[in-house]
Design a protein around this motif. Structure first.
Motif, PDB file in Angstrom:
ATOM      1  N   VAL A  57       0.855  -1.187   0.000  1.00  0.00           N
ATOM      2  CA  VAL A  57       0.000   0.000   0.000  1.00  0.00           C
ATOM      3  C   VAL A  57       0.892   1.239   0.000  1.00  0.00           C
ATOM      4  N   GLY A  58       0.570   2.187  -0.895  1.00  0.00           N
ATOM      5  CA  GLY A  58       1.236   3.479  -0.896  1.00  0.00           C
ATOM      6  C   GLY A  58       0.243   4.539  -0.466  1.00  0.00           C
ATOM      7  N   VAL A  59       0.562   5.286   0.578  1.00  0.00           N
ATOM      8  CA  VAL A  59      -0.324   6.327   1.100  1.00  0.00           C
ATOM      9  C   VAL A  59       0.154   7.675   0.581  1.00  0.00           C
ATOM     10  N   LEU A  60      -0.712   8.347  -0.189  1.00  0.00           N
ATOM     11  CA  LEU A  60      -0.378   9.647  -0.772  1.00  0.00           C
ATOM     12  C   LEU A  60      -1.122  10.760  -0.048  1.00  0.00           C
ATOM     13  N   HIS A  61      -0.422  11.897   0.121  1.00  0.00           N
ATOM     14  CA  HIS A  61      -1.019  13.065   0.779  1.00  0.00           C
ATOM     15  C   HIS A  61      -0.477  14.319   0.113  1.00  0.00           C
ATOM     16  N   HIS A  62      -1.374  15.070  -0.545  1.00  0.00           N
ATOM     17  CA  HIS A  62      -0.975  16.295  -1.251  1.00  0.00           C
ATOM     18  C   HIS A  62       0.223  16.045  -2.167  1.00  0.00           C
ATOM     19  N   GLY A  63       0.178  14.930  -2.891  1.00  0.00           N
ATOM     20  CA  GLY A  63       1.214  14.644  -3.874  1.00  0.00           C
ATOM     21  C   GLY A  63       2.475  14.019  -3.328  1.00  0.00           C
ATOM     22  N   ARG A  64       2.535  13.796  -2.036  1.00  0.00           N
ATOM     23  CA  ARG A  64       3.729  13.189  -1.447  1.00  0.00           C
ATOM     24  C   ARG A  64       3.412  11.768  -0.974  1.00  0.00           C
ATOM     25  N   LEU A  65       4.375  10.874  -1.142  1.00  0.00           N
ATOM     26  CA  LEU A  65       4.226   9.502  -0.667  1.00  0.00           C
ATOM     27  C   LEU A  65       4.673   9.477   0.792  1.00  0.00           C
ATOM     28  N   VAL A  66       3.716   9.311   1.715  1.00  0.00           N
ATOM     29  CA  VAL A  66       4.047   9.403   3.133  1.00  0.00           C
ATOM     30  C   VAL A  66       4.388   8.042   3.747  1.00  0.00           C
ATOM     31  N   GLN A  67       3.895   6.950   3.135  1.00  0.00           N
ATOM     32  CA  GLN A  67       4.251   5.630   3.648  1.00  0.00           C
ATOM     33  C   GLN A  67       4.021   4.596   2.554  1.00  0.00           C
ATOM     34  N   PHE A  68       4.901   3.588   2.525  1.00  0.00           N
ATOM     35  CA  PHE A  68       4.789   2.492   1.564  1.00  0.00           C
ATOM     36  C   PHE A  68       5.165   1.210   2.273  1.00  0.00           C
ATOM     37  N   GLY A  69       4.277   0.227   2.268  1.00  0.00           N
ATOM     38  CA  GLY A  69       4.560  -1.038   2.939  1.00  0.00           C
ATOM     39  C   GLY A  69       3.383  -1.982   2.784  1.00  0.00           C
ATOM     40  N   SER A  70       3.448  -3.117   3.460  1.00  0.00           N
ATOM     41  CA  SER A  70       2.338  -4.061   3.406  1.00  0.00           C
ATOM     42  C   SER A  70       1.127  -3.456   4.110  1.00  0.00           C
ATOM     43  N   PRO A  71      -0.087  -3.915   3.783  1.00  0.00           N
ATOM     44  CA  PRO A  71      -1.266  -3.396   4.477  1.00  0.00           C
ATOM     45  C   PRO A  71      -1.151  -3.538   5.997  1.00  0.00           C
ATOM     46  N   ARG A  72      -0.645  -4.672   6.460  1.00  0.00           N
ATOM     47  CA  ARG A  72      -0.516  -4.877   7.908  1.00  0.00           C
ATOM     48  C   ARG A  72       0.486  -3.903   8.516  1.00  0.00           C
ATOM     49  N   GLU A  73       1.577  -3.651   7.812  1.00  0.00           N
ATOM     50  CA  GLU A  73       2.582  -2.712   8.316  1.00  0.00           C
ATOM     51  C   GLU A  73       2.009  -1.303   8.449  1.00  0.00           C
ATOM     52  N   VAL A  74       1.277  -0.857   7.412  1.00  0.00           N
ATOM     53  CA  VAL A  74       0.696   0.487   7.462  1.00  0.00           C
ATOM     54  C   VAL A  74      -0.369   0.558   8.557  1.00  0.00           C
TER      55      VAL A  74
END
Length: 331
Positions: free
Chosen positions: A206-223
């Motif tokens: 899963v990659g979590v995007l916020h205002h064009g920035r990638l704030v976290q990338f990892g497995s769903p469980r990790e996030v």
């Protein structure tokens, strides 16, 4: 299939920064879901990879090959849009055949027939092959749209909220189908959604995007279990994480301003009194909407609880997450 890599990619539309210095690797054979609200940069990322947009800076590689100067056709990607992108005057069969008849692919007729039949059977539209696209229901049209991407053998599948316009049951059915298809094909798939259930159930990453920035990338469980911020924590989990002042329960570390409690991390039966405002019975679980020290909380309990509106329960935190004044996670 192929690995896709973004190195420091930035994209602006006028003064608006749609993607801000994003670096990310979509591993070969993975199912990566991009999460974030409208305007976070999800669709822009897909359009940049596909070649429909060009980055202002940074580099995109597909299978280790720089994509600068390559047309969308030369990148060998398949894209599924939120709205059905079908040719209404063609039959289902003709819509599915269309990408295979590209001069670039030069697919033999018997191979076209085999692939169309296989994908139509998987998507349960084999009995509709001779129907015009206009004679289909919304769910069938979206299945054809997805099928038109699946009949190809691209380096990566790009899907932009393909299930969002479908009803709940069909969305759940296709969610399972898509994951099975991706796993069976060993396909590399980048999928955009705001639906956290889709992210939790389908994604390998899963990659979590916020205002064009990638704030976290990892497995769903990790996030889910180790979010880097309040924003990332709120992207996954249903019901949403409870965010409270850090000092509402004892034991907060120095610099902690906020405490995050997942609904399942509120322990009942001991601790401090809390008022049950509402009992929400969902069959497989029951949600309790609580008032505690003037704050609203949601927790989950066993399906056949005897608790009712107006009851008092004692609660305490279990495995709380702590965040600083900027909303960043504290170790």
């Amino acid at each position: 299939m192929a690995e896709v890599t973004l190195h420091n990619v930035t994209k602006r539309f006028g003064t608006h920064v749609a993607l801000d210095n994003v670096s990310m690797t979509v591993p070969d054979g993975s199912f990566v879901v991009l999460l974030g609200p409208t305007g976070a940069g999800k669709t822009t990322t897909l359009r940049l990879i596909s070649g429909l947009e060009r980055p202002d800076s940074g580099e995109i590689l597909i299978d280790g090959r720089p994509t600068q100067g390559l047309t969308p056709a030369e990148r060998n990607v398949a894209m599924v849009f939120q709205q059905y992108s079908l040719y209404p005057h063609l039959t289902v069969r003709e819509n599915l055949e269309f990408p295979l008849k590209s001069p670039l692919l030069k697919t033999p007729k018997d191979e076209i027939d085999r692939k169309v039949k296989a994908i139509a059977d998987i998507l349960q539209i084999g009995h509709k092959l001779d129907n015009k696209a206009t004679a289909l229901s919304g769910g069938e049209m979206q299945r054809v749209s997805i099928g038109r991407a699946l009949v190809r053998n691209p380096q990566i599948y790009l899907m932009d909220e393909p299930l969002s316009s479908l009803d709940a049951k069909l969305r759940a059915d296709l969610r399972i189908e898509l994951k099975n298809i991706q796993a069976n094909l060993g396909a590399t798939l980048l999928y955009v959604t705001h639906d956290q259930v889709e992210a939790m159930t389908m994604a390998t990453h899963v990659g979590v995007l916020h205002h064009g920035r990638l704030v976290q990338f990892g497995s769903p469980r990790e996030v889910y279990e180790q979010p880097v911020s309040i924003y990332a924590a709120a992207r996954l989990g249903q019901p949403r994480i409870n965010i409270l002042p850090a000092d509402v329960f004892p034991g907060a570390p120095p610099r902690a301003v906020s405490m995050g409690l997942r609904p399942e991390h509120i322990r009942q039966g001991q601790g401090e009194d809390s008022l049950v405002n509402r009992v929400e019975r969902l069959g497989d679980q029951t949600r309790l909407h609580l008032s505690f020290r003037g704050l609203s909380l949601v927790t989950v309990t066993e399906p056949h609880t005897a608790l009712r509106d107006g009851d008092i329960v004692r609660i305490e935190p279990s495995n709380p997450l702590y965040f600083d004044a900027d909303g960043l996670r504290l170790a």
